[in-house]
Scaffold this motif. Structure first.
Motif, mmCIF file in Angstrom:
data_model
loop_
_atom_site.group_PDB
_atom_site.id
_atom_site.type_symbol
_atom_site.label_atom_id
_atom_site.label_comp_id
_atom_site.label_asym_id
_atom_site.label_seq_id
_atom_site.Cartn_x
_atom_site.Cartn_y
_atom_site.Cartn_z
ATOM 1 N N LEU A 219 0.846 -1.192 0.000
ATOM 2 C CA LEU A 219 0.000 0.000 0.000
ATOM 3 C C LEU A 219 0.885 1.247 0.000
ATOM 4 N N PRO A 222 -1.486 5.376 -1.166
ATOM 5 C CA PRO A 222 -2.906 5.380 -0.789
ATOM 6 C C PRO A 222 -3.669 6.552 -1.411
ATOM 7 N N VAL A 259 -11.729 6.824 3.793
ATOM 8 C CA VAL A 259 -10.503 6.331 4.428
ATOM 9 C C VAL A 259 -9.366 6.460 3.419
ATOM 10 N N GLY A 261 -6.484 4.611 1.352
ATOM 11 C CA GLY A 261 -6.168 3.238 0.980
ATOM 12 C C GLY A 261 -6.333 2.966 -0.493
ATOM 13 N N ASP A 262 -6.531 1.693 -0.792
ATOM 14 C CA ASP A 262 -6.682 1.192 -2.154
ATOM 15 C C ASP A 262 -8.110 0.672 -2.297
ATOM 16 N N GLU A 263 -8.903 1.321 -3.138
ATOM 17 C CA GLU A 263 -10.310 0.950 -3.273
ATOM 18 C C GLU A 263 -10.471 -0.496 -3.723
ATOM 19 N N LEU A 266 -9.894 -2.912 -0.840
ATOM 20 C CA LEU A 266 -10.988 -2.859 0.135
ATOM 21 C C LEU A 266 -12.243 -3.537 -0.415
ATOM 22 N N ASN A 348 -3.038 -3.826 6.319
ATOM 23 C CA ASN A 348 -2.282 -2.903 5.473
ATOM 24 C C ASN A 348 -2.901 -1.508 5.446
ATOM 25 N N HIS A 349 -4.167 -1.407 5.805
ATOM 26 C CA HIS A 349 -4.839 -0.103 5.865
ATOM 27 C C HIS A 349 -4.844 0.471 7.285
ATOM 28 N N LEU A 369 -11.475 0.636 10.346
ATOM 29 C CA LEU A 369 -10.435 1.418 9.656
ATOM 30 C C LEU A 369 -10.407 2.834 10.202
#
Length: 384
Positions: A219, A222, A259, A261-263, A266, A348-349, A369
């Motif tokens: 990640l 982000p 949040v 992160g990586d959509e 998730l 990772n998030h 999260l």
């Protein structure tokens, strides 16, 4: 003898006595220093500083196997207690070096400390240090052994999981060949062959995803992710399967929270939770997906009315290839990697995943999260 003569004699005698007493004190002090040096021997120059700087464990022992100097690592590993080595295996190595004069290296499995049940694996080297002392250096390889064990288990599990669909593909191919004159049988076997091929592809893809998630840069870049979008996409991916099982997917209200992160990751995590809930739920039941945000923590909960998880197995559900009901999971094509992927995505998030369950009443899996607050979101937007 008159008093004029006695006074100089008295002074001279006093000076002589004083000099004698001073000499006795000096000699006694020197003898004390020599005795102290014998009782508390010092290690050769520079060894003290080397041991203090050592990350691994280092110990210097005198001819009586008394610990003269120990590094912080040796104390932390529990190799030294007071001024003695704790483990008989290490003392045996020291005695062999003192007897034979040759340095030795050996891997040893030791209890961590004198009272604990935990074990550690050390690579130990013992050698002479000058004429009187012996130096023992130990490097902790416990983590390396653990990773090797995890790798072996992972390979064994993969082999076991792949063996079933690969074997099925082979048998179905033979059946297709034998039934070439029967169109109905050909269609039946072809359908099953397609299902097994999809299962193989799914297991392979999940193994690749899990390997990527365990990488250090999983990640690295982000973005701001809208949780409502993540929920919508994950529900859409499971809609057809839920309808086929007569299971209703019920969604809570939109929360409009974001949040970092990586959509895509998730969505994969939430998709796995919903798919798992459908898999273990009876027909004509409901699976609820709700979002809540409290004190900067975003929670996404997936609740089913399924078979539930026994208490003794709840801590294991996130292990790779672990299944609550192996027969049911294999029948539906589950790989046993879904929840492990969920755990790694969430970690990772910067979050965690929790489970509540009661056998016969269902389960709730909750992803937690950290919310992207206004100030931090602006900062990220500027960086992007």
């Amino acid at each position: 003898m008159d008093s004029a003569t006695l006074v100089p004699l008295a002074l001279a005698f006093g000076a002589l006595v004083g000099a004698a007493v001073t000499t006795v004190i000096v000699l006694a002090h020197r003898r004390g220093q020599r005795a102290a040096a014998v009782a508390t021997p010092s290690v050769p120059d520079g060894v003290d500083q080397v041991l203090d700087a050592l990350e691994s464990a280092g110990v210097v022992l005198d001819p009586s196997n008394v610990v003269v100097k120990a590094s912080p690592g040796a104390v932390a590993f529990g190799l030294v207690l007071g001024r003695a080595l704790v483990h008989a295996e290490l003392l045996d190595m020291v005695d062999r070096v003192r007897r034979d004069g040759e340095a030795i290296e050996q891997e040893v499995d030791l209890a961590r400390g004198p009272f604990g049940d935990a074990h550690m694996y050390l690579f130990v080297r013992v050698a002479r240090l000058g004429a009187r002392y012996v130096l023992l250096v130990a490097e902790d390889r416990t983590e390396s052994y653990r990773l090797d064990s995890v790798r072996r288990d992972f390979v064994a599990n993969i082999s076991h999981e792949l063996k079933t669909p690969i074997g099925a593909v082979g048998l179905l191919a033979e059946a297709l060949s034998s039934a070439s004159d029967d169109p109905e049988q050909v269609r039946k076997f072809a359908k099953r062959l397609t299902k097994e091929a999809e299962r193989l592809a799914r297991i392979t893809q999940e193994i690749i995803e899990l390997s990527r998630l365990q990488a250090a840069d999983a990640l690295s870049k982000p973005d701001l992710v809208d949780i409502d979008d993540v929920v919508s996409l994950a529900i859409d991916q499971n809609h057809v399967v839920a309808e086929a099982e007569n299971i209703q997917l019920v969604r809570g209200g939109d929360k409009h929270v974001r949040v970092f992160g990586d959509e895509a990751l998730l969505v994969v995590a939430l998709h796995n939770l919903i798919a798992n809930a459908i898999q273990y739920s009876p027909q004509n039941s409901r699976v609820g997906i709700g979002v809540n945000c409290t004190d900067g923590v975003v929670e996404i909960a997936v609740t089913d009315q399924g078979i539930g998880i026994p208490e003794e197995e709840r801590e294991r559900v996130f292990e790779r290839f672990f299944r609550v009901d192996p027969a049911r999971s294999r029948h539906t094509g589950g790989s046993g990697l879904g929840l492990s992927i969920v755990k790694h995505v969430v970690q990772n998030h910067g979050g965690d995943v929790r489970v509540w369950s009661q056998p016969g009443r269902g389960s709730t899996f909750t992803i937690r999260l950290p919310e992207a607050t206004g100030a931090s979101a602006l900062t990220l937007g500027a960086e992007l």
